[in-house]
Design an enzyme around this catalytic site. Structure first.
Site, PDB file in Angstrom:
ATOM      1  N   LYS A 165      71.273  20.938  87.559  1.00 21.95           N
ATOM      2  CA  LYS A 165      71.330  20.383  86.207  1.00 21.95           C
ATOM      3  C   LYS A 165      70.076  19.567  85.985  1.00 21.95           C
ATOM      4  O   LYS A 165      69.439  19.120  86.955  1.00 21.95           O
ATOM      5  CB  LYS A 165      72.554  19.463  86.057  1.00 21.95           C
ATOM      6  CG  LYS A 165      73.073  19.386  84.647  1.00 21.95           C
ATOM      7  CD  LYS A 165      73.938  20.577  84.304  1.00 21.95           C
ATOM      8  CE  LYS A 165      74.331  20.627  82.857  1.00 21.95           C
ATOM      9  NZ  LYS A 165      75.369  21.626  82.614  1.00 21.95           N
ATOM     10  N   ASP A 205      72.302  22.641  77.251  1.00 15.34           N
ATOM     11  CA  ASP A 205      73.508  21.816  77.375  1.00 15.34           C
ATOM     12  C   ASP A 205      73.471  20.935  76.122  1.00 15.34           C
ATOM     13  O   ASP A 205      72.804  21.299  75.139  1.00 15.34           O
ATOM     14  CB  ASP A 205      73.477  20.989  78.681  1.00 15.34           C
ATOM     15  CG  ASP A 205      74.846  20.404  79.050  1.00 15.34           C
ATOM     16  OD1 ASP A 205      75.664  21.118  79.631  1.00 15.34           O
ATOM     17  OD2 ASP A 205      75.107  19.223  78.737  1.00 15.34           O
TER      18      ASP A 205
HETATM   19  N1  GLU Z   1      75.301  23.840  80.376  1.00 16.19           N
HETATM   20  C1  GLU Z   1      76.217  24.918  80.555  1.00 16.19           C
HETATM   21  C2  GLU Z   1      77.277  24.523  81.571  1.00 16.19           C
HETATM   22  O1  GLU Z   1      77.644  23.379  81.635  1.00 16.19           O
HETATM   23  C3  GLU Z   1      75.535  26.255  80.818  1.00 16.19           C
HETATM   24  C4  GLU Z   1      74.625  26.314  82.000  1.00 16.19           C
HETATM   25  C5  GLU Z   1      73.858  27.641  82.114  1.00 16.19           C
HETATM   26  O2  GLU Z   1      74.064  28.547  81.332  1.00 16.19           O
HETATM   27  O3  GLU Z   1      73.037  27.710  83.043  1.00 16.19           O
HETATM   28  O4  GLU Z   1      77.799  25.313  82.303  1.00 16.19           O
END
Ligand code: GLU
Length: 484
Positions: A165, A205
């Site tokens: 992340k 996100d």
């Molecule tokens: N931010 C999204 C999640 O919490 C998607 C992450 C992504 O597609 O890499 O899963």
């Protein structure tokens, strides 16, 4: 005569192998005997204590770790090799953490400095994968909690992706397109050296959508001199993105809810639903709920909740939030009969199904009590960790079906993995085919969690099932790779 005669010549290497195996088994059995139940409990407490001591002040990260690690006690008892090789301890320590300065100039020429982050948490199952969050509350503790959750979520999808992340304490709200562009370019000018389709693949996100991803991808392409489509996901379908990615988290959440209801012999038809948030996840959850015959009566943003008893008008919501980037309270200009409430009052609205799709810790014990008293049957998380531990406990005690975010919102990242597949094969799938794949994945995620919860003696406890399935997949790969 036996069908399987013994070999007349004894294979010395095989015999040596068997002896070595016996010795290992003996050691192993000794280890099981030695690690008794109270020992396992003490060890789990020690792991949590160490995480708190070594990551001071990162309360969201502590919360996420505690929720997972406490649930793994029966797994350690059944598979002592995970304890022997310190798999949990290793999983709790991110593989890498990058923090960097992001300087940029606003439209008046004033210089601003933000802080950028990327935490590559675990790459046992594939390249680091997970979104970027641009929000003023972002600090290392938020990025680490999200990265930690992502490890298990990504494993649950069954796709070859590790967990990560990132983000920045930058607020895109109220900024011009040109300011957002300059910020994204500065952010990527540092981050690009840590990315790659086989290394780390960010996505969006909160605060990072197609616009931001466009600026980020453009800068990556420019400074690396490579058109590496698979380095980011959530791209627009006009330039390498996948159809259904935009809808995927919300749609996937509703498919998961459908499965949770199915095992209880129910459907979404005629159910009254409340969805918090009005971003990408909430809007497409509302859309799919409506398509399946449910009535969605409320949603929210950071300054208001809207209660529209007759059912929300999705077209107006999309125009306000996706196109014009306006506040939700402006919905009342189009529907004066709707009511405007405080965001937290959303959970006071009677409903059968509640889907928190806004942000972490938005649904607390008091909200859970109100939902239960109002007859709510199911809560499933579209956001990451939106329900506090005390609220989850109350929901479980009241036998309200609870779908944890790691499982219920895994459709977004799963479709990101489908986007990576399309990019790798230089292909673009149809909407129908991609959606079918998403639906299959969500059904599998549901069934895997359900089966694990049952196997470990807590039928219907999806939170436990999700932690066990996600953990075991990562743990098996880590065991195979040795101490790295
Ligand atoms: N931010 C999204 C999640 O919490 C998607 C992450 C992504 O597609 O890499 O899963």
């Amino acid at each position: 005569m036996s069908d399987f005669p013994l070999p007349s010549i004894i294979d010395r290497d095989a015999l040596q192998g068997c002896r070595a195996l016996d010795a290992a088994n003996l050691g192993f059995l000794f280890f099981i005997g030695w690690l008794t139940v109270p020992d396992i409990r003490a060890r789990i407490e020690q792991i949590i204590e160490d995480v708190i001591r070594r990551n001071r002040g990162e309360v969201e990260f502590h919360q996420a770790v505690r929720e997972v690690v406490e649930s793994l006690e029966p797994v350690l008892r059944k598979y002592p090799q995970y304890a022997e090789h310190k798999i949990i301890e290793r999983i709790c320590e991110p593989e890498r953490q990058i923090i960097f300065r992001v300087p940029w100039q606003d439209d008046r020429g004033e210089v601003h400095i933000n802080r950028g982050f990327r935490v590559g948490f675990n790459s046992a199952l594939g390249p680091y994968k997970g979104g970027l969050r641009f929000h003023p509350t972002v600090y290392l503790g938020i990025v680490k909690f999200l990265g930690f959750e992502q490890v298990f979520k990504n494993a649950l999808t069954g796709m070859p992706i590790g967990g990560a992340k990132g983000g920045a304490d930058f607020d895109p709200k109220g900024k011009s397109d040109a300011e957002v562009m300059r910020f994204c370019q500065s952010f990527m000018t540092e981050l690009y050296r840590h990315l790659g389709e086989y290394t780390d693949v960010p996505a969006g996100d909160i605060g990072v959508g197609t616009r931001e991803l466009g600026y980020l991808f453009g800068q990556y392409k420019r400074i690396t001199n490579r058109y590496e489509s698979g380095v980011l996901t959530g791209k627009s379908p006009h330039w390498g993105g996948s159809l259904v990615r935009r809808e995927a988290t919300g749609y996937g959440l509703v498919y998961f809810v459908e499965e949770m209801l199915r095992v209880r012999g129910e459907t979404l038809e005629g159910k009254t639903c409340v969805v918090s948030g009005s971003g990408n996840v909430a809007l497409y959850a509302i859309q799919k709920l409506q398509m399946l015959g449910a009535k969605v009566v409320a949603c929210s943003d950071s300054d208001a909740a809207i209660y529209h008893k007759e059912g929300l008008d999705l077209e107006t919501l999309k125009q306000l939030k996706e196109v014009e980037r306006r506040r939700l309270r402006d919905y009342l200009q189009f529907h004066p009969s709707a009511k405007c409430l405080q965001p937290k009052e959303l959970w006071n609205i009677p409903c059968d199904v509640a889907l928190p799709c806004a942000t972490q810790n938005e649904l607390d014990a008091e909200h859970a009590r109100t939902l239960i008293a109002n007859g709510c049957k199911l809560v499933a998380e579209g956001a990451n960790m939106p329900t506090t531990p005390a609220a989850i406990r109350l929901l479980h005690e009241a036998k309200v079906a609870f779908g944890p975010g790691k499982a219920a919102n895994a459709g977004g990242v799963a479709t990101s993995a489908l986007e990576m597949q399309q990019n790798a094969s230089r292909d673009a799938w149809t909407f129908e085919y991609t959606e079918r794949r998403l639906q299959e994945i969500m059904r599998r995620v549901h069934n895997d969690c359900f089966a694990a919860a049952e196997e470990f003696g807590h039928p219907g406890n999806y939170a436990l099932g999700a932690n066990i399935v996600g953990f075991r997949r990562v743990a098996e790969a880590m065991l195979a790779f040795g101490v790295i």
